[in-house]
Design a protein around this motif. Structure first.
Motif, PDB file in Angstrom:
ATOM      1  N   LEU A   5       0.569  -1.297   0.063  1.00 13.73           N
ATOM      2  CA  LEU A   5       0.133   0.040  -0.218  1.00 13.73           C
ATOM      3  C   LEU A   5       0.837   1.193   0.082  1.00 13.73           C
ATOM      4  CD1 LEU A   5      -2.733  -1.040   2.690  1.00 13.73           C
ATOM      5  CD2 LEU A   5      -2.765  -0.861  -0.103  1.00 13.73           C
ATOM      6  N   HIS A   6       2.244   1.293   0.818  1.00 12.41           N
ATOM      7  CA  HIS A   6       2.849   2.351   0.760  1.00 12.41           C
ATOM      8  C   HIS A   6       3.380   2.667  -0.731  1.00 12.41           C
ATOM      9  CE1 HIS A   6       5.902   5.088   1.734  1.00 12.41           C
ATOM     10  NE2 HIS A   6       6.884   4.442   0.973  1.00 12.41           N
ATOM     11  N   CYS A   7       3.730   1.471  -1.429  1.00 13.91           N
ATOM     12  CA  CYS A   7       4.124   1.500  -2.828  1.00 13.91           C
ATOM     13  C   CYS A   7       3.183   2.288  -3.656  1.00 13.91           C
ATOM     14  CB  CYS A   7       4.739   0.250  -3.359  1.00 13.91           C
ATOM     15  SG  CYS A   7       6.183  -0.433  -2.715  1.00 13.91           S
ATOM     16  N   LEU A   8       1.549   1.877  -3.396  1.00 11.76           N
ATOM     17  CA  LEU A   8       0.954   2.478  -4.361  1.00 11.76           C
ATOM     18  C   LEU A   8       0.559   3.951  -4.163  1.00 11.76           C
ATOM     19  CD1 LEU A   8      -1.700  -0.687  -4.119  1.00 11.76           C
ATOM     20  CD2 LEU A   8      -0.362  -0.046  -5.770  1.00 11.76           C
ATOM     21  N   ARG A   9       0.542   4.161  -2.862  1.00  9.64           N
ATOM     22  CA  ARG A   9       0.569   5.519  -2.587  1.00  9.64           C
ATOM     23  C   ARG A   9       1.736   6.507  -2.871  1.00  9.64           C
ATOM     24  NH1 ARG A   9      -0.339   7.887   3.887  1.00  9.64           N
ATOM     25  NH2 ARG A   9      -0.868  10.116   3.209  1.00  9.64           N
ATOM     26  N   THR A  10       2.688   6.280  -2.973  1.00 12.03           N
ATOM     27  CA  THR A  10       3.924   6.767  -3.669  1.00 12.03           C
ATOM     28  C   THR A  10       3.842   7.036  -5.170  1.00 12.03           C
ATOM     29  OG1 THR A  10       5.412   5.052  -3.593  1.00 12.03           O
ATOM     30  CG2 THR A  10       5.714   6.259  -1.869  1.00 12.03           C
ATOM     31  N   LEU A  11       2.985   5.988  -5.763  1.00 10.98           N
ATOM     32  CA  LEU A  11       2.867   6.033  -7.157  1.00 10.98           C
ATOM     33  C   LEU A  11       1.784   6.633  -7.754  1.00 10.98           C
ATOM     34  CD1 LEU A  11       3.893   2.021  -7.927  1.00 10.98           C
ATOM     35  CD2 LEU A  11       5.003   4.318  -8.577  1.00 10.98           C
ATOM     36  N   LYS A  12       1.221   7.626  -6.625  1.00 10.26           N
ATOM     37  CA  LYS A  12      -0.002   8.315  -6.735  1.00 10.26           C
ATOM     38  C   LYS A  12      -1.398   7.666  -7.265  1.00 10.26           C
ATOM     39  CE  LYS A  12       2.729  11.736  -6.177  1.00 10.26           C
ATOM     40  NZ  LYS A  12       2.878  12.349  -4.583  1.00 10.26           N
TER      41      LYS A  12
END
Length: 228
Positions: free
Chosen positions: A137-144
């Motif tokens: 989820l953190h990766c998805l958040r940083t990928l906007k």
């Protein structure tokens, strides 16, 4: 042995490996597998990713097998319907039951659907079994990725485990009362489990909502932020 995907994701040899690499590798392999539509490549990717999960990530074989069991069951049922009830063309097999036949098109659909899903399962398993959901989820958040999609994914993930935990608790209670001692008691216990689990899940979901409200939930869930 109880299957705990969250525990496995936190305890394997690839847990600390870069989650961005694992996420992009999963997406690329999925796209390639679906685009090629090649039976040999499907088998190849299944074998290679299974070796990565079992030999490199060193995940227990029984845990990996349990991960595949439920989607494989749905896959087999889907392919049976494709085989007997879809497709046109030359008849290659007649069942003799209510005019149900197997055609060359339906056989093609069933085989290729089975193999393509079979090739995609270990790819998804690689990400799910080696990467904690918080890092994904953190990766998805940083990928906007939109926040609402991330929050829905987080809540669904939580509710799924609540659902599985309720099933596990009820099955243990039924086993302690010899609920699966014979075929008749097994069917009876299964019926009781199915009829009860929905109401229990609704109750647990309401409890989850009360828990969020009591902790000042305002419509946005905090997402894990790793140390830099």
């Amino acid at each position: 042995m109880k299957f705990d995907m969250d525990y496995i994701a936190h305890n394997n040899e690839l847990t600390e490996f870069n989650p961005y690499v694992k996420l992009f590798l999963t997406i690329i392999l999925l796209i390639v597998t679906l685009a090629l539509d090649n039976l040999y490549f499907d088998v190849f990717i299944f074998v290679v990713m299974s070796i990565v999960i079992l030999a490199i990530a060193k995940i227990n074989f029984r845990s990996y097998f349990k991960f595949l069991t439920i989607p494989m069951a749905f896959l087999v049922i889907t392919c049976i319907f494709l085989l007997f009830f879809f497709g046109k063309g030359e008849v290659i097999y007649e069942t003799g039951i209510l005019g149900i036949v197997v055609t060359d098109d339906s056989f093609h659909y069933a085989v290729y659907t089975f193999m393509r899903v079979l090739g995609c399962l270990p790819i998804l398993g690689f990400l799910a079994l080696t990467t904690p959901i918080s890092k994904i989820l953190h990766c998805l958040r940083t990928l906007k990725v939109p926040k609402v999609m991330i929050e829905i994914a987080l809540l669904m993930y939580n509710v799924i485990f609540i659902f599985l935990n309720e099933i596990d608790t009820m099955q243990k209670a039924q086993n302690s009362r010899l609920g699966y001692h014979s075929y008749w008691t097994s069917f009876k216990s299964l019926g009781a489990l199915v009829s009860t689990i929905f109401l229990r899940s609704l109750d647990k979901s309401e409890t989850l909502q009360h828990s969020l409200d009591s902790r000042g939930y305002t419509g946005e869930l905090p997402i894990y932020e790793p140390r830099k």
